[in-house]
Every structure is written in C-alpha cells, then in structure tokens.
Enzyme design. Structure first.
Site, short mmCIF file in Angstrom:
data_model
loop_
_atom_site.label_atom_id
_atom_site.label_comp_id
_atom_site.label_asym_id
_atom_site.label_seq_id
_atom_site.Cartn_x
_atom_site.Cartn_y
_atom_site.Cartn_z
N GLU A 124 -8.97 20.15 49.95
CA GLU A 124 -8.38 21.41 50.39
C GLU A 124 -7.10 21.64 49.61
O GLU A 124 -6.30 20.71 49.46
CB GLU A 124 -8.08 21.28 51.89
CG GLU A 124 -7.58 22.54 52.52
CD GLU A 124 -7.20 22.31 53.99
OE1 GLU A 124 -7.44 21.19 54.50
OE2 GLU A 124 -6.66 23.23 54.59
N ARG A 145 -11.72 6.52 57.15
CA ARG A 145 -11.69 7.83 56.52
C ARG A 145 -10.29 8.39 56.60
O ARG A 145 -9.77 8.99 55.65
CB ARG A 145 -12.66 8.77 57.22
CG ARG A 145 -12.71 10.15 56.62
CD ARG A 145 -13.64 11.02 57.39
NE ARG A 145 -13.15 11.24 58.73
CZ ARG A 145 -12.79 12.44 59.20
NH1 ARG A 145 -12.86 13.49 58.42
NH2 ARG A 145 -12.36 12.57 60.42
N SER A 199 -17.89 13.52 60.39
CA SER A 199 -18.11 14.82 59.79
C SER A 199 -19.61 15.14 59.85
O SER A 199 -20.43 14.26 59.70
CB SER A 199 -17.62 14.80 58.33
OG SER A 199 -17.78 16.08 57.77
N ASN A 241 -22.66 18.24 58.71
CA ASN A 241 -22.84 19.44 57.90
C ASN A 241 -23.23 20.64 58.79
O ASN A 241 -23.42 20.51 60.00
CB ASN A 241 -23.83 19.18 56.77
CG ASN A 241 -25.23 18.92 57.29
OD1 ASN A 241 -25.45 18.86 58.51
ND2 ASN A 241 -26.18 18.79 56.38
N ARG A 291 -24.14 21.10 62.66
CA ARG A 291 -23.21 21.80 63.56
C ARG A 291 -23.94 22.84 64.41
O ARG A 291 -23.50 23.15 65.52
CB ARG A 291 -22.09 22.47 62.75
CG ARG A 291 -21.12 21.44 62.17
CD ARG A 291 -19.96 22.10 61.48
NE ARG A 291 -19.37 21.15 60.52
CZ ARG A 291 -18.26 21.37 59.83
NH1 ARG A 291 -17.63 22.53 59.98
NH2 ARG A 291 -17.80 20.48 59.01
#
Lengths: 204, 1116
Positions: B486, B346, B425, B427, B431
């Site tokens: 981003e 990643r 990662s 979601n 979290r």
C-alpha cells in the site's frame, strides 16, 4: 554529609575531613548501640554503606558539633576530637579519639580523591571494630569533645561560643590505648584510637 | 586479586589470621575457602585459610607454628565429621532406613550461594546417606554443588574443581524426588556444559516446529556437507519405503504418521551417517499432501493446494504445519521459539517492512525534500493516488495458480484439523462467503467448506512488494510507503498527465509484473485517496474529484474514516452520528474537541470535511521499536522465561540495529493470564489476559544485546509473577536516538557486513541464522559418529571475526611505526599468542623478549611470595633473571635472541657461570642508575656471594672484592643523602632505609633476612609487613644461634626504637601491629622475645608522652 559545591579549593580537604568526622561519629554512635538501630538509616558515603541518624536532633547535634569545628580545623587548632561515652557519674567509660595533625607548613596539597580513599578505610575499619570496644550500660550518655591546642580567642568567631568547657571527669590513670586506624597523607594525618580506663583505675 | 585482598586485610585487621596465609600458592583453593566464609563464622575464617596454606606448607613447615593451623583444621574437620555422623545416625534412626541411602558414597561440597541453601542440601545428605564437606578437599569430596561460577573459576576450572563434577543443586533435589541417584551429567552447570544443542534435540524439535522450513534447510545443509553419498540411494529408497509402509499402517491418524516419518528420517540419518537428497523431501511433501488428503474434507481443493506446493521451490516453501499434538510450538519445547515465531509472523513481516523498504529506496526521503519545497503553494490543487494491492497476502501466494483465482482462498499459518488457527487474509471469493481475517479456520470452513487454506510465503511477499515499489517509483518520485502492499503517490507535479490514466497504467503494470491486481484511489488528499480506494476495490480505480467530495462524504459511514475505531464509533452512535454528513452537523470544532479530546476532536472535524493536510512522503519516524510475542508463550520455570527474554532481546536489538537507532527507555509488557481465565480457544493463544508493564529509562541510549538483556531481566524481576501465568511478553524500546553512523562504521555493523551481504535486512539475517545453526549441529553430529567435517568451518569463521581486529591492530601499528618499547603494555604483550609475539619481537629487533622478561620479573617480585621460602635458602630465580638482563645492560653484550630465549628458563641452572663474569665487570655508576628494585636485587645477590656458606651457589670467590667496592659506593651515596635529615631516626632515612643496607651487609643471618624481607614485603617502609614476612617465611632461622646474636639484637632493637620514634606521632596503628606481631611470636622465638623486651618499655614511654596513655596489647 551534604557536599557543598561552592567551596574554595583551599579548604576542600578540611571540609572533607569534617564531613568524614560527621559520618564517623554517627557510625560510632550506631556501633555502640546507644540508640535503637531504628534511629539510623543506611546511606552511601564514599561508596560505603554507612549509618545516618534519622532523628533530627541527633543528626543536628553531630552535624553542628563537627561543622562548628571546621574553622578551627582549617586553622589547625584542633588536636583531637573525642567521642566520649560516660556513665551517670560523668565518668568516661570509653573514648574514641580522632587525632588530627595538619601540617600547615607543608606546601603539598592533598588530593581530595586520595583523602577520601584514605578516610574510607577508617569507616571500613570502624564497622568491624566492635569487638575492641566495651559494652556500655543502658543509662550511658555520650558527647563530642574537641581538644584544642590552644584556646581560641572568644571573639574569633561566633561559632566558638557554642563550645563550652566540658564537665566530664578525667581518668586518674593514663588510659589504655587501642589504635583502630591511622592514616597519613601529607599534609593531613588522622588517627583513630580507643581509650579505655586503665585496669588499676580507682573504681568510684 | 587474592593477593591484594589478603595484603590489605593484613595491614588493616589487627587480629587477622588471614594475613599469615597469604603465601598460599593455590589460588583457587584460597578463593574457594573464601566463599566458604558465608557458612562459617568469623572465628573460623582464619582457620579456613590456615587449612589452605596447609596443603602447600605441610611438608616444609613440619616444625613451624603453622602446623598449629593444620592440626587445628584436621581437628575441626574431624569434629565436623563426627557431628555429621551423629546427626546422620539420628535422622536415619528417626524413620529413614538404609534403603533411602541414595547418596551413599556421594560427598558434596557446596560452593557459593545455592537454592536450596547449603544447609538444606546438607540436610538432604544427612537424610539420604550422603556426606557433606564443609571444606573442599579433592580426596573427600565427590561432587561440587553450585549454581553459578565466577569467570575466574571457569577459566581455571581444573584447579578449582580438581576435576570433580560440578553439578547444580537440582541434581540433589531431583535425586531425592526420584528416590535414586540420578546421573549428574544432565545437571552439570550450564556454564560448563556444551551449550550447543545436540542433534537429537534439534531433530526432535524441528520435526514439530512451526514450519518445516528449518528442517528442510537443515537437510540440505547436510547434503552439501556430506562427502560420501554412496548409500544415499539405498537410504532414500529405504526410507521412502518405510514411509509408505507407515502410511499404510497408520491409516487415518495423520499426525502420527508425519511424526513418524520424521522420526524415521531422523533414525536413518543417524544410522547412515549421510544425509538425504531431495527425494526424501519430496516424500515428505507427498506425505504432507496425503495428510491433507486425509484431513481436508474437500479432496479436490487439497490436491490443488498440494500441487501448488509441489510446484514451488522446495526450499522457499514452508510446508504446511502438521498437527501440533503437544505444546511443541510453545516456548516450552522450542529453543528457537522467538526466532521461529517472528519468522512466521505476518505482523512482524509488515512491521519490519518499512525498514526494509527504506533501505531499498534510501534516496526516496532525500528526493522528497527537493520535491516538496512548495507544498503550500500547490496545496490547493494536489492530486494523490493511493495504490493498494488486492488481498495481497492471498493473491501473492496464488498468483501462479490462475485456477485458484476464483476459488475462495485464505492464508493462514496453519491448517490443522483443530481449526483454531486464525485466518490472516482471504481473497474476494472467500469474502463473499463471509470469511474474514481473524476468523478461526474451523469457522471459515463452516462458512465455506471448500475453502483452500494456504500458508504464508514470505519470500514471495518480499519479491512482489519489491516489484510493486519498483513500479511506483518508476512513475512517480514522491512515494510514501504505508505498508508492503500500500502506498501513496503525489502526482501533483506530474502535470500534463491525467491521474486516472496514470493510475490505470500503474495498475496494469503491476498486474503484468506480479500477477496480482491492485486498486487505486485518486483524490485531492491522502484521506480521500484512501477512501476512494475502498470504492475502487477490488481491481478498480476510483476518482473523487474536488466537486464530488461533499457528496461522497455525506453518505460515508464514520467508521470508514481512518482513526475511528469501535469505541469512538459507539460514542458517536450514542450521539446519533453514523455518517460523515451527520458528523458535519456538529459545526463547532470546540465541542468535538471537548467531547473527544483535542486531537480526536480536531481529527473528526477535519476528516468529516475531507480535510487532510498531511503531505505525501512525510515519513513518521518510528517512536518506538519493539517486539512482542503473545502466542505460544508457556513457561515451565523461570529458566525458560529467562532464555525467552534473552532471545526476545536479541530480536529487539536486531531491529534497533536494523533501523540504525538506539533507545533509552525500555518497556517490558507482560500478558498475565487472568485468574479465572480458561485455556484459550485459539491454540496456544493468549486468551483473557491482564496487561502489565514496567519501564526503565537509562541515561545512555543503547542497542546492545547484553544491555538489553540485563535491563529486561531487571524489569522482569520487578513483575514478580509466576512464570506459568505468563501468556505474552513484549519488549519495547522508546526515546530513540539515531545511532551515530560514524560510530557504527567501526562497530558491529561493519563487522556484520563483512560476514554477510550488505543488503541483508534483519529479516534475512534471521533466516540465515537457521542454516548456520543447522551447520553447527552437523558439527555435533560428528560426535554421533556421522561424518560432516566440512561444515565445521562456519562456526570457526564467526569466531575468528572476534579475534581479527585485536590481533590485527598491533601488527598494523608496528608495521607503520612501532611504538617505543617503554610504551608497550606488558599485560597485552604477555598475553599475545606466541606467533604474534615472535613477529613483534622481530620488528623490535629482539628487544621485546628482554622487555617481557624484565616486566615479568618485576611482576614476580611484587607477587611472588609463594616461592619465598625457597628463595630464602637459594637465591631465587627471579633475581637471576634480572641478573641476566643486567649483564646485558652492563656489559653491552651482543643481544642474541636465542640466547635470551634459552637463558631465561635456564638461568636457574646457569647461575654459577653467570656470576663471576658480571661481578668482575659491574660498573657502579651504571648500577646506581638502575631502577631501585634491580639494583637492590644485584646487591642482594652480591652480598650473598660475599658470605660463603650462605647460599648454595656461592663458590665465586674471586669477585667478592669488587662486590664490596660497589656496595660501599652505594652505601656512601646513601649516607650522603641522609646526612641532612634528622639524626633521630637516621636508620629509617632514605629509600631503601639505611638499616636495610646495613643489615644486608651484616654477618648475622637474621638481619640479612630482615633486609631481604624489606624488598619482599612490597609496601616500602612498613615494618609491620616486613616483620610479618620475616616471621612467616623464616621463623626457624631467627633462633639459630650465632656468635653475633647480641649485635643483631642491638641493631634490630635500635631499628625498632627509631621506628617507634618515626611513627609515634602519626601512625600509632602501625606500631601497634608491629608489637602485636612481636608479642604473638615471641613465645616461638627467643630473638623476638628479647627484641620485644628491649623495645616495649620504650614504646610505652613514647606512647605515654604523645598520647597520655598506655598502648593496650591484648594478645598474648
């Protein structure tokens, strides 16, 4: 060994020659094992591995001797440069002779690269010519002697005063000559050969 | 090369015996024994050469002195064998018996440097009943041992090895270790071995490789390449059945199941010869799902995950990785480890994102310059929007599965039951359970038992990211990409639009297009916009208006500021600074700068006040480019590490080329396991490591793989550490320079773009290489008796790319305007393939053939000593060839291509027919304008004709008169030339020297030979080489009694004397060599003895005169 950058093109080949002599003489001294091998360090010259004296005095002697010859070589006065190994009685045991012949009249200029290439072969040959030489005794000494075609006038330069007549004795009989390397590239011709005392040379 | 070296050696080494063997026709043998000199001392060197010439000269030189060398060698070999036998019997009596004679019948020859040394190998041979040959012989040697072969030997392998196996020394070692003679085949030198990975190896690896991706792709390739699919159904059903069966039988041990499924697939694929259709892949997926069933504690979520996988395109779907039961992911087993690693990383995806982005929006950076000319004027009221996708890596994967939206989902490269993979990662629902990135799956599952683990889907990431940026660019021109998910937008210039409204429009559009949510922060500068996004998340937007900045910052914990990490936070904490408000109390910038360093201090001061002067769109040029792997790195031996390094270099080089830059400084970083560190908790992780690095700067920037590999190898050597301790390797290239786009245009990039679509990013390129490899493997599949012909074409294409430019160029040139013949490089022409050559020949109207023939014969003249013995008796072919051309030139024959093509090989036969016609018509004026070599050849030829009985084909009486005429013409000219020079050595004046002409005219064979040798010897004028050749080639001729003996003696003595005169001043060495030669061989030849006796006193006198000494001739 240090190449000066600001040399005039005219004396270029003479300077290369002198440089070469310095390296070659150091190689000879190394070859003969007069000093322990630790007194030399490996350097690269003309893309060859050569030896260079580490002791400043030794280095300086060789350097100043051959560079003292430079003005005379340029004038074509130097006929031979000898590295003479002699015993305690000042009787030579072995002589390495560099015979120089510079054709002053010749107009052709030797290419520096060509000259270097030719001189390289001397160093290569020199490094393998130990079997030709004689074994020296431990207490031998050596010197660099220049043979001039004619004696330079005393006032010609300061450096000439550094040269003194040698007290090394000469052989009684014509010596035996063993050529090591010859090179001729117009106008310069260099030969290196060995001289040993003749077999019927009277023993002291 | 061989030739040159021997020649120079001959001219420089007085005692060199080598020079006498320079006629050795077997080049490889010669080099072979040259190698050998490592092991033999100087004295045997010459002998070694002698042995080589022996093979070629044994028959013809029975009564020559060279039988000496031969017998010497035979003697020596016998002695060596005896010694070996003696030692062998000693060592065998000293413990090892005949049962240890594992090398019985094996006789090795060690070539070059090996580890272990040849002496050690010899020791093994002694001990274990083998033989060791010091000198290569086809008949005695059974295996050649060497570690490395020079290119020349590789090219000419058969003549080097004589068809014998060339094996690495480890064969001997391993055989000893195994205590039996192992097959040498796996130990064949890699340079020779087929480097293509075998299909079986490929399967074995791929079944366990990190992703099933490559595997699937491969199968599909096979599908496309397979021609007959009749058995397909049978096969697939069969395999399907057996898969089921296996499933049942294996029960819970899912890892095994999967492995076995694959091995089954492998087996059946081999057996059937054709591949499977997607059915099998479905089966595979099912089996995977079943695996999941069994492994995952939560059946429900797993089935959902399974369906999600099934729904997606099978090709793009990386199936979840099964159990890594062995170290299959490590560098140990997987030859494509680096490739796979980066394909599944990643971080790599994010890291290379920017390049991809820049390629997609190249106008963006240009556009910026238009927008930003007045940044300062508008600085007081800037508006920046920061847009960030919400948990991008998760939401992209689950975007098509709304049912997963509120479930805890995490992305991880692997969902193994060990649970030692790290979550990259998670979601927001996840979290909430405390699942964070970097957590081990096992811990995550402890926190949240029903969490769904999904694998990466890089293609989806790319797709979504592209959509994301398309939307941003649609709304705003000034976009700065931070990462794939981003970005900053500068909306200052978009007046009349409410930034909040714009932000919500963008967010809405993103959601509609991609199915993923994004958050936005709006503020006066990039720092604040970014901070605002924090508050906006998830799925929201937040505006920090200028008046609210102070309040906002006051409460902000300092670690929220970008650039403040754990260490700095700790330091500030010690000073009781935890929020920006507290930080602002330190009002003096100086004190901050003093405590934390100039840059950090300034940053702290600015950030705590919400000041950020960065401009949107200021893309920082990357200062370095590199690649680092610190997962799965396990090496067994240095070879592994070398191949790993080279693939790492490939990767870095690709990245450099992708960014269009070249670098000068290369830093190799190595993670070395700490002495006391245990195997890390994370599977195949790097654990506790020391970080070492070395760097090297080169003068010229580069991105070439080869250079990188060389440098890296060098750097790696500096570390000098045990490869088993290495846990990570990174290569970084800095001091980047822009690669010249012009250069690049003609360079590799353009080639690449030929082959591949232009849009291909490095990422895609990498992906592509996988199918390609698979196809190559299909090629080798055929060897396993499986048809797959159509796929062979692709590797061929890659090859032809290399060839195209070179073969195109000449033809292009000649189409426009062929360069004059004289400008052509014979070396190039000669190596052209025949088709192209004939085409070129057409363009030149057939003259090219002449040209080539001419150059060839010239070349042969210089190096064709091998033929010389023959040449002496029969006028040689070479001369004939020249002759043929000569006739054309002289007689202006109609140039006929066919004639030439035929004539050149056939001259040897046609000689008698050609001679008379030419001799009668030779025009001396033409003859004299010919190049010297040609002219001499003709004269030689003519003189041969003049003397009946000398040569085999001298039945050409009628023309001899003409010959003589022309000769005399030439001679008279030479005489003219020489009249003005000194008479002392007049025989040596001119080119060729006068004596050569005189001798070739002479009635005496010896002198003829000498004259002839003048031309053979190559280096003009050196008597020593002439003598050497003469002695070497025709020694037996020298003593053949002739009535003209005395005359010959006189003439030659005179030549020698004059030579002495010529050389005495300047080249004593040459004379020394000449007389050494004479002296050495005068015992064999009466003629030479007499010559020597005649001239030697003269020589000594001359030497004495010039040097004041006597020449010392030690030999003899």
């Amino acid at each position: 060994m240090d190449r000066k950058d600001n040399q005039s093109p005219h004396d270029g080949s003479a300077r290369i020659l002198v440089e070469f002599l310095e390296v070659a003489i150091t190689s000879i001294v190394f070859l003969k094992g007069v000093y322990p091998s630790g007194a030399f360090e490996r350097r690269r010259y003309m893309n060859l591995v050569v030896q260079r004296a580490r002791h400043p005095d030794l280095r300086d002697y060789i350097h100043s001797a051959v560079f003292g010859l430079l003005p005379f070589i340029e004038k074509g006065l130097v006929e031979r440069v000898a590295v003479i190994f002699f015993n305690t009685d000042n009787i030579p045991v072995e002589r390495f002779m560099f015979k120089l012949a510079v054709n002053q009249a010749s107009s052709s200029k030797v290419e520096d690269a060509d000259l270097e290439f030719s001189l390289r072969s001397f160093l290569m040959k020199l490094s393998v010519s130990e079997p030709l030489t004689k074994v020296l005794s431990h207490d031998c000494r050596w010197e660099i002697t220049g043979y001039f075609r004619s004696l330079p006038e005393a006032s010609s330069s300061k450096t000439s005063e550094l040269w003194i007549p040698t007290d090394t004795k000469q052989w009684q009989q014509p010596p035996l000559i063993t050529p090591i390397k010859s090179m001729s590239s117009e106008p310069l011709c260099v030969q290196l050969y060995l001289e040993h005392p003749s077999l019927n040379e009277p023993k002291p | 090369m061989n030739l040159d070296s021997s020649r120079s050696a001959g001219s420089s080494a007085q005692k060199s015996k080598r020079s006498f063997n320079s006629s050795s026709s077997n080049r490889s043998n010669t080099t072979n024994s040259k190698k050998q000199k490592n092991t033999t001392n100087q004295k045997t060197l010459g002998a070694a050469w002698g042995s080589n010439s022996l093979s070629s000269s044994r028959s013809s030189f029975r009564n020559s002195p060279f039988s000496e060398f031969g017998s010497y060698m035979a003697e020596k070999n016998k002695k060596l064998h005896n010694q070996f036998n003696a030692q062998a019997s000693n060592s065998s009596s000293g413990g090892s018996n005949s049962e240890f004679a594992i090398f019985r019948g094996v006789s090795i020859f060690v070539d070059g440097f090996t580890v272990p040394s040849s002496q050690e190998l010899r020791g093994y041979m002694l001990k274990y009943g083998g033989r060791y040959e010091n000198y290569f012989s086809r008949h005695r040697v059974t295996h050649i041992i060497c570690s490395n072969l020079p290119n020349s030997k590789l090219k000419n392998l058969r003549s080097f090895s004589g068809g014998l196996p060339i094996v690495k020394p480890s064969w001997v070692l391993d055989s000893v270790a195994a205590n039996k003679l192992l097959s040498w085949v796996p130990y064949q030198l890699e340079q020779l071995a087929d480097n293509q990975p075998r299909l079986s190896a490929f399967f074995a690896l791929k079944t366990l490789s990190i992703s099933g991706d490559a595997f699937l792709v491969k199968h599909e390739d096979e599908c496309t390449s397979s021609k007959g699919g009749q058995e397909e159904d049978d096969n697939s059903s069969e395999v399907g059945k057996s898969t089921e069966y296996k499933h049942q039988s294996c029960g819970g041990s899912d890892g095994n199941t999967r492995e076995e499924v694959h091995s089954l697939i492998e087996q059946s694929s081999r057996a059937s010869g054709c591949s499977f259709d997607v059915k099998i892949e479905d089966k595979e997926d099912e089996s995977i799902v079943k695996d999941d069933d069994q492994t995952s504690p939560c059946a429900r979520s797993a089935s959902v995950g399974g369906s999600c996988l099934d729904n997606q395109d099978t090709k793009s779907l990386p199936s979840p990785v099964a159990v890594g039961s062995s170290e299959s992911h490590s560098t140990l087993k997987d030859p494509n480890f680096v490739e796979n690693y980066f394909k599944n990383s990643r971080l790599h995806f994010i890291g290379t994102w920017r390049n991809r982005y820049r390629k997609r929006f190249p106008n963006q950076s240009n556009g910026l310059k238009h927008v930003n000319p007045n940044p300062n004027s508008s600085a007081e009221k800037m508006t920046i929007i920061h847009v960030d996708m919400d948990c991008f890596f998760v939401s992209v994967v689950i975007r098509r599965h709304p049912e997963l939206k509120d479930k805890p989902v995490a992305v991880c490269h692997s969902d193994s039951p060990k649970g030692t993979a790290e979550i990259s990662s998670a979601n927001y629902p996840a979290r909430d359970y405390g699942v964070r990135a970097g957590l081990f799956v096992r811990d995550a599952k402890a926190l949240c038992p029903h969490i769904v683990i999904v694998p990466y889907n890089f293609e989806a990431y790319e797709e979504v990211a592209d959509q994301f940026y398309n939307i941003l660019h649609k709304h705003c021109k000034t976009v700065q990409a931070v990462s794939c998910d981003e970005a900053f937008l500068d909306v200052t210039n978009l007046e009349g639009e409410d930034p909040e409204h714009l932000a919500s429009t963008i967010r809405k559009e993103i959601f509609e297009t991609t199915g993923c949510t994004a958050s936005a922060g709006i503020a006066g500068n990039m720092l604040l916009a970014r901070l605002a996004t924090r508050n906006a998340k998830p799925e929201g937007q937040f505006h920090i208006s200028p008046e609210k900045v102070d309040d906002y910052l006051h409460q902000l914990p300092i670690k929220a500021l970008p650039g403040i990490g754990r260490v700095l936070e700790e330091k500030l904490k010690q000073k009781n600074v935890q929020t920006c408000g507290q930080l602002r109390i330190i009002s003096k910038k100086d004190s901050l700068e003093k405590d934390y360093g100039a840059k950090t201090g300034e940053m702290l001061w600015n950030y705590s006040r919400g000041i950020d002067n960065r401009l949107v769109g200021m893309i920082q040029e990357s200062k370095s480019i590199g690649a680092e792997v610190n997962w799965g790195v396990r090496f067994k031996d240095p070879k592994d590490s070398q191949s790993f390094l080279s693939s790492l270099c490939k990767e870095v080089s690709l990245r450099l080329q992708g960014c269009g830059v070249q670098g000068r400084t290369f830093t190799l970083k190595i993670k070395k396991r700490r002495k006391d560190a245990e195997e890390p908790a994370k599977y195949m992780g790097c654990g506790d490591c020391e970080n070492l690095s070395h760097s090297l700067t080169v003068p010229v920037a580069t991105d070439a793989v080869e250079v990188l590999q060389r440098i890296t190898k060098q750097l790696f050597g500096v570390f000098n550490i045990d490869v088993k301790e290495i846990r990570g390797i990174g290569l970084q290239v800095s001091k980047l320079e822009n690669a010249d786009p012009l250069k690049q245009g003609s360079g590799k990039n353009s080639l690449k773009s030929w082959l591949k679509s232009t849009s291909a990013s490095s990422e895609e390129q990498r992906n592509r290489t996988v199918p390609k490899k698979a196809i190559v493997d299909c090629g080798s599949l055929r060897n396993d008796s499986i048809p797959g012909r159509s796929c062979e074409e692709i590797p061929v294409i890659t090859n032809s790319v290399g060839n195209n430019p070179s073969s195109d160029e000449p033809s292009l040139n000649s189409n426009s305007a062929p360069p004059p013949l004289s400008h052509l490089d014979f070396g190039v022409i000669g190596s052209l393939p025949p088709e192209i050559f004939s085409e070129l020949n057409k363009i030149y109207g057939g003259k090219l053939v002449d040209f080539v023939a001419k150059s060839k014969s010239k070349g042969k003249m210089k190096e064709g000593e091998g033929l010389l013995f023959e040449n002496l008796v029969h006028p040689d072919k070479i001369t004939k060839e020249d002759k043929v051309k000569q006739h054309d030139d002289v007689q202006v024959m109609p140039s006929d291509e066919g004639y030439h093509n035929l004539a050149i090989p056939a001259v040897g036969l046609e000689k008698p027919d050609l001679m008379p016609s030419s001799l009668s018509q030779v025009d001396t004026s033409v003859l004299q304008q010919l190049p010297q070599e040609l002219r001499v050849n003709i004269i030689e030829q003519l003189s041969a004709h003049r003397k009946p009985g000398f040569s085999a084909n001298s039945s050409l009486g009628p023309s001899s008169k003409h010959t003589q005429d022309s000769l005399e013409n030439i001679n008279s000219e030479n005489r003219l030339e020489s009249t003005d020079s000194a008479s002392n050595y007049k025989l040596w004046v001119g080119n060729p020297p006068k004596w050569v002409d005189e001798f070739s005219k002479s009635n005496c064979v010896i002198l003829n030979v000498l004259a002839k040798m003048y031309y053979k010897s190559g280096s003009p004028g050196n008597l020593s080489s002439i003598l050497r050749y003469t002695i070497l080639e025709s020694q037996h001729l020298l003593d053949v009694g002739y009535e003209s003996w005395n005359e010959a003696l006189d003439r030659f003595s005179e030549v020698l004397k004059q030579y002495v005169k010529l050389k005495i001043e300047l080249d004593l060495e040459e004379l020394y060599i000449c007389f050494q030669l004479l002296r050495r061989f005068m015992s064999k030849s009466n003629f030479l003895l007499h010559v020597y006796d005649n001239v030697f006193p003269y020589l000594q006198a001359s030497v004495n005169e010039s040097y004041g000494g006597n020449l010392h001739l030690p030999f003899g």
